[in-house]
Design an enzyme around this catalytic site. Sequence first.
Site, mmCIF file in Angstrom:
data_model
loop_
_atom_site.group_PDB
_atom_site.id
_atom_site.type_symbol
_atom_site.label_atom_id
_atom_site.label_comp_id
_atom_site.label_asym_id
_atom_site.label_seq_id
_atom_site.Cartn_x
_atom_site.Cartn_y
_atom_site.Cartn_z
ATOM 1 N N GLU A 1 75.860 6.752 20.804
ATOM 2 C CA GLU A 1 76.201 6.760 22.219
ATOM 3 C C GLU A 1 76.850 5.423 22.552
ATOM 4 O O GLU A 1 76.263 4.390 22.224
ATOM 5 C CB GLU A 1 74.912 6.939 23.028
ATOM 6 C CG GLU A 1 75.165 7.342 24.456
ATOM 7 C CD GLU A 1 73.866 7.702 25.164
ATOM 8 O OE1 GLU A 1 73.506 6.944 26.082
ATOM 9 O OE2 GLU A 1 73.215 8.709 24.812
ATOM 10 N N ARG B 1 66.807 11.253 24.796
ATOM 11 C CA ARG B 1 67.555 10.246 24.049
ATOM 12 C C ARG B 1 68.203 10.917 22.845
ATOM 13 O O ARG B 1 67.582 11.771 22.186
ATOM 14 C CB ARG B 1 66.624 9.120 23.564
ATOM 15 C CG ARG B 1 66.195 8.136 24.634
ATOM 16 C CD ARG B 1 67.341 7.252 25.139
ATOM 17 N NE ARG B 1 66.913 6.255 26.081
ATOM 18 C CZ ARG B 1 66.900 6.403 27.417
ATOM 19 N NH1 ARG B 1 67.294 7.533 27.969
ATOM 20 N NH2 ARG B 1 66.507 5.416 28.199
ATOM 21 N N HIS C 1 75.647 10.445 29.588
ATOM 22 C CA HIS C 1 74.375 9.830 29.987
ATOM 23 C C HIS C 1 74.333 9.575 31.503
ATOM 24 O O HIS C 1 74.235 8.428 31.951
ATOM 25 C CB HIS C 1 74.134 8.530 29.212
ATOM 26 C CG HIS C 1 72.686 8.122 29.165
ATOM 27 N ND1 HIS C 1 72.124 7.458 28.106
ATOM 28 C CD2 HIS C 1 71.679 8.293 30.063
ATOM 29 C CE1 HIS C 1 70.848 7.226 28.344
ATOM 30 N NE2 HIS C 1 70.555 7.727 29.537
HETATM 31 P P1 NAP Z 1 57.049 10.300 30.542
HETATM 32 O O1 NAP Z 1 56.462 10.800 31.811
HETATM 33 O O2 NAP Z 1 56.421 9.147 29.865
HETATM 34 O O3 NAP Z 1 57.171 11.527 29.552
HETATM 35 C C1 NAP Z 1 57.469 11.341 28.202
HETATM 36 C C2 NAP Z 1 56.724 12.400 27.443
HETATM 37 O O4 NAP Z 1 56.990 12.196 26.051
HETATM 38 C C3 NAP Z 1 55.213 12.299 27.652
HETATM 39 O O5 NAP Z 1 54.726 13.581 27.948
HETATM 40 C C4 NAP Z 1 54.704 11.800 26.304
HETATM 41 O O6 NAP Z 1 53.450 12.332 25.979
HETATM 42 C C5 NAP Z 1 55.752 12.358 25.353
HETATM 43 N N1 NAP Z 1 55.780 11.582 24.118
HETATM 44 C C6 NAP Z 1 56.027 10.261 23.974
HETATM 45 N N2 NAP Z 1 55.968 9.910 22.677
HETATM 46 C C7 NAP Z 1 55.657 11.036 22.007
HETATM 47 C C8 NAP Z 1 55.429 11.320 20.651
HETATM 48 N N3 NAP Z 1 55.534 10.374 19.697
HETATM 49 N N4 NAP Z 1 55.148 12.617 20.312
HETATM 50 C C9 NAP Z 1 55.071 13.574 21.262
HETATM 51 N N5 NAP Z 1 55.266 13.353 22.568
HETATM 52 C C10 NAP Z 1 55.546 12.091 22.936
HETATM 53 O O7 NAP Z 1 58.576 9.879 30.763
HETATM 54 P P2 NAP Z 1 59.655 10.565 31.708
HETATM 55 O O8 NAP Z 1 59.759 9.793 32.959
HETATM 56 O O9 NAP Z 1 59.392 12.045 31.777
HETATM 57 O O10 NAP Z 1 60.958 10.280 30.839
HETATM 58 C C11 NAP Z 1 61.072 10.847 29.541
HETATM 59 C C12 NAP Z 1 62.250 10.281 28.808
HETATM 60 O O11 NAP Z 1 63.458 10.772 29.369
HETATM 61 C C13 NAP Z 1 62.391 8.751 28.921
HETATM 62 O O12 NAP Z 1 61.614 8.094 27.935
HETATM 63 C C14 NAP Z 1 63.863 8.531 28.715
HETATM 64 O O13 NAP Z 1 64.132 8.303 27.360
HETATM 65 C C15 NAP Z 1 64.493 9.853 29.123
HETATM 66 N N6 NAP Z 1 65.308 9.746 30.352
HETATM 67 C C16 NAP Z 1 66.632 10.027 30.277
HETATM 68 C C17 NAP Z 1 67.400 9.971 31.416
HETATM 69 C C18 NAP Z 1 68.852 10.296 31.357
HETATM 70 O O14 NAP Z 1 69.626 9.684 32.087
HETATM 71 N N7 NAP Z 1 69.266 11.232 30.536
HETATM 72 C C19 NAP Z 1 66.829 9.624 32.648
HETATM 73 C C20 NAP Z 1 65.467 9.337 32.668
HETATM 74 C C21 NAP Z 1 64.709 9.419 31.519
HETATM 75 P P3 NAP Z 1 52.125 11.827 26.749
HETATM 76 O O15 NAP Z 1 52.115 12.582 28.041
HETATM 77 O O16 NAP Z 1 51.025 12.178 25.845
HETATM 78 O O17 NAP Z 1 52.295 10.337 26.949
HETATM 79 C C1 GLV Z 2 67.728 6.633 31.591
HETATM 80 O O1 GLV Z 2 68.154 7.100 30.590
HETATM 81 C C2 GLV Z 2 66.404 6.120 31.732
HETATM 82 O O2 GLV Z 2 65.670 6.072 30.741
HETATM 83 O O3 GLV Z 2 66.077 5.718 32.856
#
Ligand code: NAP
Ligand code: GLV
Length: 334
Positions: A261, A232, A280
């Site tokens: 954004e 993000r 995005h």
């Molecule tokens: P996820 O499996 O929940 O991974 C998020 C990671 O962030 C986890 O390892 C979590 O730690 C860590 N985290 C959360 N809050 C934190 C904090 N305050 N300090 C340190 N670490 C923290 O989620 P994901 O599926 O990998 O997705 C991650 C992020 O990518 C989403 O939240 C979204 O914003 C973004 N995203 C973007 C796109 C795009 O189109 N660009 C697509 C999909 C996702 P823990 O393991 O300890 O919970």
């Molecule tokens: C995309 O940015 C998602 O969080 O799924």
Amino acid sequence: MPRVLVSDFIPGDILDPLARMAEIEMWDQVGRAPRAWLLEHLPGCEGWLSMLSDRIDAELLDVAPGLRVISQMSVGVDNIDVAACREHGVSVGHTPDVLTEATADTAFALLAAAVRRIPEGAEIVKRGEWGPWDPWYFLSGDLHGATIGIVGMGRIGQAIARRARGFDMEIVYTTRSPKEIDDATEVGLERLLEMSDIVVIAVALDDGTQGMIGRDQLSRMKETAFLVNVARGPIVDTDALVFALTEGSIGGAALDVTDPEPLPPDHPLLELPNCLVVPHIGSATLPARREMATLAVANLTAYLRQQPMPAWLPGSAEQPLGDYPAPGPPPLAG
Ligand code: NAP
Ligand code: GLV
């Protein structure tokens, strides 16, 4: 029948299971659903299939006291005031897993393009400036053997690490809760920034990660290193990034997400030759988007049938579950 608001177009074949059990009001025009449209149409709705571009706060929840479930078509939920949802008795669902691989592919496409200067090279060819082959022209660093630092070893972070292994990269990472990751070393953020040739941001956005990459953090990176953000925009301080890229204290950046954004066309980031920005599109493959929509619909239909949502968001209201022995087939129309 319960009423459900859908704040962007969802193809009919995917929406069908929901349409059989709810009256649907869908925003199907170009652009995001305006806030005024949401405020007008949410009252009377029991469910909402939302998008990450909807700002979901107490004001919206207040106009819809009958709202019980929000199912968002994204994994990131930083646009939702989850505590307010809990207070209003609203359960929230989202779409983890089904977009992990597509988003990790985007991270890799971005980092490969930025490190190997692909967009710059393509522009030179289009401008008619492609001269004879020169052994010392248009050089870059290597991808293979580079050290990649992954900030946030969640689902997407781990999928990026799997790809990095295939490129023979050294992998370092930061994590909040401990994880066992093969062929990768956990380090603190400062060390990661100092060691990495490529830093990839894959953490969720919340109060603890907003602005986590600021001027001090960028100043720790190598002069040749690249910053890639597929999480993000507000995790990175935009002004600090513009400063680092302008003075050349880092090699470059590749961003799928920005703050603000969308980025206005006259934004300084777009003036910089060492910054690649895409709009995005992390999960924007047709298969991933269909699976996200399907899961968002499944969360809603499960809730309305009083069965467990496949991807309920912890921290939102607990779901009132019915007396179900096993999930049955969807009820037929009628
Ligand atoms: P996820 O499996 O929940 O991974 C998020 C990671 O962030 C986890 O390892 C979590 O730690 C860590 N985290 C959360 N809050 C934190 C904090 N305050 N300090 C340190 N670490 C923290 O989620 P994901 O599926 O990998 O997705 C991650 C992020 O990518 C989403 O939240 C979204 O914003 C973004 N995203 C973007 C796109 C795009 O189109 N660009 C697509 C999909 C996702 P823990 O393991 O300890 O919970
Ligand atoms: C995309 O940015 C998602 O969080 O799924």
